[in-house]
Design an enzyme around this catalytic site. Structure first.
Site, short mmCIF file in Angstrom:
data_model
loop_
_atom_site.label_atom_id
_atom_site.label_comp_id
_atom_site.label_asym_id
_atom_site.label_seq_id
_atom_site.Cartn_x
_atom_site.Cartn_y
_atom_site.Cartn_z
CG HIS A 307 -2.00 0.76 1.06
ND1 HIS A 307 -2.06 2.09 1.21
CD2 HIS A 307 -3.48 0.75 0.76
CE1 HIS A 307 -3.13 2.64 1.17
NE2 HIS A 307 -4.19 1.83 0.54
CG ASP A 364 -8.46 -4.49 -2.76
OD1 ASP A 364 -9.67 -4.48 -2.55
OD2 ASP A 364 -7.45 -3.76 -3.16
N1 ACO Z 1 4.21 -7.55 -5.07
C1 ACO Z 1 5.48 -7.51 -5.19
N2 ACO Z 1 6.42 -6.26 -5.05
C2 ACO Z 1 5.87 -5.24 -4.74
C3 ACO Z 1 4.69 -5.07 -4.57
C4 ACO Z 1 3.71 -6.35 -4.67
N3 ACO Z 1 2.43 -6.25 -4.32
N4 ACO Z 1 4.25 -3.94 -4.21
C5 ACO Z 1 5.22 -3.13 -4.30
N5 ACO Z 1 6.45 -4.03 -4.59
C6 ACO Z 1 7.55 -3.77 -4.72
C7 ACO Z 1 8.11 -2.93 -5.91
O1 ACO Z 1 8.15 -3.95 -6.94
C8 ACO Z 1 9.11 -2.12 -5.58
O2 ACO Z 1 10.37 -3.03 -5.40
P1 ACO Z 1 11.75 -2.32 -5.88
O3 ACO Z 1 12.03 -1.57 -4.74
O4 ACO Z 1 12.62 -3.58 -5.70
O5 ACO Z 1 11.56 -1.84 -7.27
C9 ACO Z 1 8.72 -1.71 -4.15
O6 ACO Z 1 7.98 -2.79 -3.70
C10 ACO Z 1 8.09 -0.38 -3.98
O7 ACO Z 1 6.97 -0.53 -5.04
P2 ACO Z 1 6.43 0.87 -5.47
O8 ACO Z 1 5.54 0.55 -6.71
O9 ACO Z 1 7.14 1.83 -5.39
O10 ACO Z 1 5.29 1.24 -4.44
P3 ACO Z 1 3.91 2.05 -4.42
O11 ACO Z 1 3.84 2.67 -2.96
O12 ACO Z 1 3.98 3.00 -5.49
O13 ACO Z 1 2.84 0.85 -4.79
C11 ACO Z 1 0.86 -0.34 -4.67
C12 ACO Z 1 1.73 0.62 -3.86
C13 ACO Z 1 0.50 0.20 -6.16
C14 ACO Z 1 -0.43 -0.66 -3.84
C15 ACO Z 1 1.80 -1.76 -4.80
O14 ACO Z 1 2.12 -2.13 -3.49
C16 ACO Z 1 0.94 -2.86 -5.70
O15 ACO Z 1 1.27 -2.71 -6.80
N6 ACO Z 1 0.38 -3.70 -4.79
C17 ACO Z 1 -0.33 -4.74 -5.51
C18 ACO Z 1 -1.75 -4.13 -5.94
C19 ACO Z 1 -2.84 -3.82 -4.96
O16 ACO Z 1 -3.02 -4.68 -3.96
N7 ACO Z 1 -3.38 -2.64 -5.14
C20 ACO Z 1 -4.51 -2.32 -3.70
C21 ACO Z 1 -3.90 -1.00 -3.21
S1 ACO Z 1 -4.97 -0.99 -1.81
C22 ACO Z 1 -6.45 -0.15 -2.65
O17 ACO Z 1 -6.52 0.57 -3.76
C23 ACO Z 1 -7.84 -0.43 -1.85
#
Ligand code: ACO
Length: 430
Positions: A307, A364
């Protein structure tokens, strides 16, 4: 107490005021930055940018705190209902008995779609995604004035429009499912409460009413309540952005539905289920999949984890996980996907990759499993999120409209394209 921050730019010091919220968060007010220095801030994806002041929802991501209008989400989840919480979000206080009755009556009066709206439904192909139907129909419904009420200004019309949006989103959602399933349209019953009516309108067949199970009604009401608002997320910011142009609340909410649809936002609940189904199909218990995620094979992500704001736990996930177990026990369902979900959670929570990046299950991760157990089709998951989020969007719209200092939202950019050049005739182009 408000303080100041100093910014040194090209050797010149600019003193900027700080703004402190009621929960102690500090913002540096840079509203004079460009006029005084010519510079702007650059914060792609707005991770450090406060776009507004808001009195609706407070989140402390590190501590896992979520409060609606000062009430802790766990207390509301235990003691309130979705509709009472909707009133709280929109109007700022818990309703008195009379106010709640008035609000419920307004929702009931405004739950039917204008009869002509069926033509819009009929125009969609049978396999249209219900989120595209929802956003188009919400927008279209702004063309139909409320049958009973005439009003002069958007402010005057607001309570009716708010009720129409909350109530009719449910009607549109259930009928988009029925259209896709080839079922005749269904109508709300005036003796049923909001969430009961949702289940009735989804699943009742001609001459055969859906049997309401209190545990299922409770779980779904909880899903709506837990999704009701979440501060300045992608869809709510979109709603505020559109509202800032003084577009009406239907246009603003319809834009919110579009923003919510993406798999990184509200579409994640659908993506979680699809991920679990794929793991199950491949005969994996989650181990192989997680290795691929960690090695970034095909940029795979563990959907339902992570998140932007919560960096320790999502308080909604804690509540919904408990309810998930109750629903599965009530329905006596052993879901193989739940076993995979539990395995994924177990491995991920003790794995260095997820720990170091502060990735935890979000709401979720479990809501999809509950919805599947109830019989909600996967492509309706995000629609249910939209039904839940509508009061939050409406509350944020109201806050923009009520703010006499509100200006149209208009971010700046750092231009990285070509500098000025002369037009080349076709004969000189490579
Ligand atoms: N699985 C694996 N790796 C992940 C995940 C994940 N779910 N989420 C983040 N990461 C990793 C990224 O690859 C990145 O790794 P790196 O440092 O090696 O490049 C690091 O964690 C940071 O990720 P960001 O994309 O910069 O994090 P951000 O805060 O932008 O993203 C988000 C947040 C979009 C929710 C992300 O965690 C994600 O894609 N989660 C999966 C989708 C999801 O469940 N969304 C629902 C959000 S809650 C809602 O809307 C109700």
């Amino acid at each position: 107490m408000n303080g100041t921050a100093e910014l040194i730019i090209d050797g010149k010091t600019l003193t900027l005021p700080t703004v402190v919220g009621t929960e102690g968060e500090v913002g540096i007010d840079i509203s004079t930055l460009r006029s005084k220095t010519g510079a702007i801030t650059l914060d792609p994806a707005y991770g450090n940018t406060g776009a507004c002041k808001s009195a609706i929802t407070f989140i402390h991501g590190e501590k896992g705190i979520l409060q609606y209008r000062g009430y802790d989400i766990a207390e509301l989840a235990q003691k309130s209902s979705f509709i009472e919480t909707a009133y709280l979000l929109i109007y700022g206080e818990l309703p008195t008995a009379a106010e709640l009755t008035g609000f419920s009556e307004l929702l009931t009066e405004n739950q039917m779609l204008h009869q002509d709206m069926r033509h819009h439904f009929d125009a969609f192909p049978p396999k249209a995604h219900p989120m595209s139907i929802l956003s188009a129909m919400i927008h279209a419904s702004s063309s139909y004035p409320s049958a009973k009420t005439r009003y002069k200004t958007l402010q005057e019309a607001f309570p009716i429009h708010a009720a129409r949006l909350i109530s009719q989103t449910r009607t549109i959602a259930t009928n988009s499912y029925r259209k896709a399933a080839g079922l005749p349209p269904s109508y709300p019953k005036t003796n049923l409460k909001f969430t009961e009516n949702f289940l009735h309108m989804m699943f009742s067949l001609p001459g055969e009413d859906y049997e309401l199970n209190p545990e299922i009604v409770r779980a779904l009401d909880l899903i709506f309540l837990l999704h009701a608002d979440h501060e300045q997320n992608c869809s709510t910011s979109t709603v505020r952005m559109v509202a800032s142009s003084q577009a009406n609340v239907f246009a603003s909410a319809s834009a919110g539905v579009c923003a919510l649809w993406g798999p990184l936002h509200g579409g994640a609940n659908q993506a979680v289920l699809e991920m679990l189904q794929e793991i199950h199909r491949e005969g994996d218990d989650g181990t192989k999949f997680l290795n691929e995620v960690k090695n970034k094979v095909g940029n795979r992500r563990l959907m339902g984890f992570g998140h932007r704001v919560y960096k320790n736990f999502d308080p909604r996930a804690v509540i919904i996980k408990e309810q998930c177990d109750k629903v599965l026990a009530t329905l006596k369902k052993h879901d193989p996907l739940l076993a995979i979900a539990k395995k994924l959670e177990e491995i991920a929570l003790s794995d260095e990759y997820f720990i170091s990046r502060k990735l935890y299950p979000n709401v979720d991760f479990y809501s999809g499993i509950i919805m599947r157990a109830i019989g909600i089709p996967v492509n309706m998951f995000t629609v249910l999120f939209a039904i839940g989020r509508m009061p939050g969007w409406v509350a944020n719209y109201k806050e923009v409209m009520d703010d006499t200092d509100s200006r149209i939202s208009r971010p700046r950019q750092i231009y990285t394209g070509e500098t000025l050049r002369s037009y080349k005739p076709m004969s000189e182009r490579a």
